[in-house]
Design an enzyme around this catalytic site. Structure first.
Site, PDB file in Angstrom:
ATOM      1  N   GLY A   1      18.299  71.502  26.052  1.00 48.30           N
ATOM      2  CA  GLY A   1      19.293  72.399  25.453  1.00 48.30           C
ATOM      3  C   GLY A   1      20.523  72.515  26.338  1.00 48.30           C
ATOM      4  O   GLY A   1      20.423  72.398  27.559  1.00 48.30           O
TER       5      GLY A   1
ATOM      6  N   ASP B   1      17.135  80.042  30.712  1.00 52.67           N
ATOM      7  CA  ASP B   1      15.876  80.792  30.760  1.00 52.67           C
ATOM      8  C   ASP B   1      15.456  81.179  32.188  1.00 52.67           C
ATOM      9  O   ASP B   1      14.629  82.062  32.372  1.00 52.67           O
ATOM     10  CB  ASP B   1      14.733  79.977  30.135  1.00 52.67           C
ATOM     11  CG  ASP B   1      15.027  79.545  28.718  1.00 52.67           C
ATOM     12  OD1 ASP B   1      15.877  80.180  28.073  1.00 52.67           O
ATOM     13  OD2 ASP B   1      14.410  78.562  28.253  1.00 52.67           O
TER      14      ASP B   1
ATOM     15  N   GLY C   1      14.929  82.952  26.124  1.00 49.34           N
ATOM     16  CA  GLY C   1      14.208  82.918  27.405  1.00 49.34           C
ATOM     17  C   GLY C   1      12.893  82.161  27.340  1.00 49.34           C
ATOM     18  O   GLY C   1      12.204  82.018  28.334  1.00 49.34           O
TER      19      GLY C   1
ATOM     20  N   GLU D   1      12.446  86.658  23.170  1.00 47.84           N
ATOM     21  CA  GLU D   1      11.938  85.914  22.002  1.00 47.84           C
ATOM     22  C   GLU D   1      10.453  85.541  22.130  1.00 47.84           C
ATOM     23  O   GLU D   1       9.766  85.366  21.130  1.00 47.84           O
ATOM     24  CB  GLU D   1      12.771  84.643  21.774  1.00 47.84           C
ATOM     25  CG  GLU D   1      12.721  83.656  22.947  1.00 47.84           C
ATOM     26  CD  GLU D   1      13.575  82.415  22.747  1.00 47.84           C
ATOM     27  OE1 GLU D   1      14.274  82.321  21.725  1.00 47.84           O
ATOM     28  OE2 GLU D   1      13.551  81.545  23.635  1.00 47.84           O
TER      29      GLU D   1
ATOM     30  N   ARG E   1      17.409  98.809  13.264  1.00 48.20           N
ATOM     31  CA  ARG E   1      18.189  97.613  12.944  1.00 48.20           C
ATOM     32  C   ARG E   1      17.899  96.526  13.982  1.00 48.20           C
ATOM     33  O   ARG E   1      17.611  96.834  15.134  1.00 48.20           O
ATOM     34  CB  ARG E   1      19.697  97.907  12.925  1.00 48.20           C
ATOM     35  CG  ARG E   1      20.132  98.833  11.791  1.00 48.20           C
ATOM     36  CD  ARG E   1      20.003  98.176  10.421  1.00 48.20           C
ATOM     37  NE  ARG E   1      20.540  99.015   9.357  1.00 48.20           N
ATOM     38  CZ  ARG E   1      19.854  99.954   8.696  1.00 48.20           C
ATOM     39  NH1 ARG E   1      18.569 100.196   9.011  1.00 48.20           N
ATOM     40  NH2 ARG E   1      20.425 100.653   7.731  1.00 48.20           N
TER      41      ARG E   1
ATOM     42  N   HIS F   1      21.965  81.420  19.779  1.00 49.66           N
ATOM     43  CA  HIS F   1      22.650  80.446  20.634  1.00 49.66           C
ATOM     44  C   HIS F   1      23.982  80.930  21.205  1.00 49.66           C
ATOM     45  O   HIS F   1      24.586  80.211  21.993  1.00 49.66           O
ATOM     46  CB  HIS F   1      22.823  79.132  19.862  1.00 49.66           C
ATOM     47  CG  HIS F   1      21.513  78.456  19.627  1.00 49.66           C
ATOM     48  ND1 HIS F   1      20.639  78.870  18.646  1.00 49.66           N
ATOM     49  CD2 HIS F   1      20.906  77.433  20.265  1.00 49.66           C
ATOM     50  CE1 HIS F   1      19.563  78.116  18.682  1.00 49.66           C
ATOM     51  NE2 HIS F   1      19.688  77.236  19.656  1.00 49.66           N
TER      52      HIS F   1
ATOM     53  N   GLN G   1      24.112  82.947  23.370  1.00 49.95           N
ATOM     54  CA  GLN G   1      23.790  83.095  24.802  1.00 49.95           C
ATOM     55  C   GLN G   1      24.002  81.811  25.598  1.00 49.95           C
ATOM     56  O   GLN G   1      24.020  81.815  26.819  1.00 49.95           O
ATOM     57  CB  GLN G   1      22.323  83.535  24.958  1.00 49.95           C
ATOM     58  CG  GLN G   1      22.069  84.915  24.429  1.00 49.95           C
ATOM     59  CD  GLN G   1      20.601  85.134  24.088  1.00 49.95           C
ATOM     60  OE1 GLN G   1      19.846  85.623  24.912  1.00 49.95           O
ATOM     61  NE2 GLN G   1      20.183  84.764  22.901  1.00 49.95           N
TER      62      GLN G   1
HETATM   63  O1  F6P Z   1      15.574  76.667  26.819  1.00 49.70           O
HETATM   64  C1  F6P Z   1      16.779  77.203  26.390  1.00 49.70           C
HETATM   65  C2  F6P Z   1      16.639  77.778  25.016  1.00 49.70           C
HETATM   66  O2  F6P Z   1      17.890  78.313  24.631  1.00 49.70           O
HETATM   67  C3  F6P Z   1      15.537  78.811  24.848  1.00 49.70           C
HETATM   68  O3  F6P Z   1      15.880  80.062  25.365  1.00 49.70           O
HETATM   69  C4  F6P Z   1      15.314  78.758  23.369  1.00 49.70           C
HETATM   70  O4  F6P Z   1      14.006  79.148  23.012  1.00 49.70           O
HETATM   71  C5  F6P Z   1      15.517  77.309  23.045  1.00 49.70           C
HETATM   72  O5  F6P Z   1      16.297  76.755  24.092  1.00 49.70           O
HETATM   73  C6  F6P Z   1      16.215  77.055  21.740  1.00 49.70           C
HETATM   74  O6  F6P Z   1      16.259  75.698  21.560  1.00 49.70           O
HETATM   75  P1  F6P Z   1      17.111  74.982  20.439  1.00 49.70           P
HETATM   76  O7  F6P Z   1      18.529  74.919  20.923  1.00 49.70           O
HETATM   77  O8  F6P Z   1      16.499  73.639  20.338  1.00 49.70           O
HETATM   78  O9  F6P Z   1      17.002  75.791  19.202  1.00 49.70           O
END
Ligand code: F6P
Length: 367
Positions: free
Chosen positions: A14, A145, A188, A240, A285, A291, A293
């Site tokens: 990622g 993460d 994370g 998550e 809520r 993404h 982040q």
């Molecule tokens: O490892 C980084 C991360 O952003 C995680 O926090 C998240 O679970 C995952 O990648 C999301 O991955 P993708 O971009 O493949 O949806």
């Protein structure tokens, strides 16, 4: 004419704020050594495996000013494991094949001296396997993460915390205005670092992390006690990968070919339903940051850490410190063996000093 030594750079897994700063750091450091050129492989190792290869010259011209930019100029993928590569069959079905020998052969055929693999734990596992097969490779740890072991921090993590904290602050004012419970889901994976740091920075009432499975009744009690005191709003940060005691993580199915990870998503909505079922009367809520982040410009700390890693990685190549990963330890840049780095994950220990401090200032982990 003197033949230049070539170093190949790639970004895998990622994306993450700071990737470009690492690339620029490598290029700038290489420039100070005579006889080196830097080449990028587009989309992790896929650039080498493609026919024709997709490579990019990395020099002052192509990397000027990129440390400020999010994403990666080299592109990235988490579907390009050369040891388990997805291959389409004539009938449209997919199988996987080990293309690592072909990869190493191709890398050597273009006269590459060494490879710098910028990636998270999955990418560094690939680095180690390729090292064992004879490739001169060094790793640079990246991920928002912060779950890569053998380094105090990965670059990108603090930017993600800043983005999450900015969002959290916005949710506090709307929670207060409506007397609501606001749940904010952060990324994370199986590590709660982003959640823990955001909860501390933002002043959350509740922080739920994968390392401490929560008791929903305790969370509801904590919420109710806030409302009884007349402070009619609550802000929750949930990672998550958080799960209830005796429960499991919340996931979505991925139909992407070659995608190896479990997609964690939706715990904010699951938690909302659990709170209601356990007797929470307040309006709730949910916000899933997703993404955002990982996007945008890296904060100063991550630009600096990423640049330091880039410089270090090139120096590791100069010193032939192959099979090792750049690492940030005790305010110093050093290196560790890839084997050690991938032997463990950096998860939050329940006796972590920040967990203790968070509890001491009244943040509930639902335990
Ligand atoms: O490892 C980084 C991360 O952003 C995680 O926090 C998240 O679970 C995952 O990648 C999301 O991955 P993708 O971009 O493949 O949806």
């Amino acid at each position: 004419m003197v033949t230049k030594k070539k170093v190949l750079v790639l970004t895998g897994g990622g994306d993450c704020p700071g990737l470009n700063a690492v690339i620029r750091g490598i290029v700038k450091r290489a420039k100070t050594e005579k006889g080196w050129s830097v080449i990028g492989s587009i989309e992790a190792f896929n650039g080498v495996l493609k026919e024709p290869m997709q490579l990019m010259k990395l020099n002052n011209k192509t990397t000027a000013g990129i440390h400020v930019k999010g994403g990666t100029i080299l592109k990235t993928t988490n579907k390009g494991n050369p040891l388990d590569f997805a291959v389409e069959q004539p009938d449209g079905s997919w199988t996987t094949s080990d293309r690592s020998d072909e990869l190493i052969e191709k890398i050597k055929s273009i006269g590459i001296e060494a490879v710098i693999n910028i990636g998270g734990d999955g990418s560094q596992r690939i680095s180690q396997k390729l090292f064992e097969k004879g490739l001169n490779i060094v790793g640079v740890p990246k991920t928002i993460d912060n779950d890569v072991s053998s380094t105090d921090f990965t670059f990108g993590f603090r930017t993600a915390v800043q983005i999450a904290t900015d969002s959290f602050d916005k949710l506090v004012t709307t929670a207060e205005s409506h007397h609501r419970v606001m749940i904010m889901e952060v990324m994370g994976r199986d590590a709660g670092w982003i959640a823990l740091h955001t909860a501390m920075a933002g002043g959350a009432e509740v922080c739920l992390i994968p390392e401490i499975p929560y008791d929903i009744k305790k969370v509801v009690d904590h919420i109710n006690s806030r409302y009884k005191k007349g402070k009619g709003f609550v802000n929750i940060v949930v990672a998550e990968g958080a799960k209830p005691k005796d429960g499991s993580v919340t996931t979505v199915i991925s139909d992407e070919v070659g995608y190896e990870n479990q997609r964690l998503r939706g715990v904010a909505f699951a938690l909302s339903a659990q709170l209601k079922a356990a007797g929470c009367k307040a309006d709730i809520r949910e916000t899933v940051l997703g993404h955002t982040q990982r996007g945008g410009t890296p904060i100063a700390f991550d630009r600096i850490l990423a640049t330091l890693f880039g410089v270090k990685a090139f120096e590791m190549v100069l010193n032939k410190e192959y099979g090792r990963m750049a690492s940030y330890r005790n305010n110093n840049i050093t290196s560790v063996s890839l084997k050690d780095a991938i032997s463990d994950y950096n998860y939050i220990k329940t006796d972590n000093y920040m967990v203790k401090a968070a509890k001491a200032i009244g943040i509930s982990f639902g335990d």
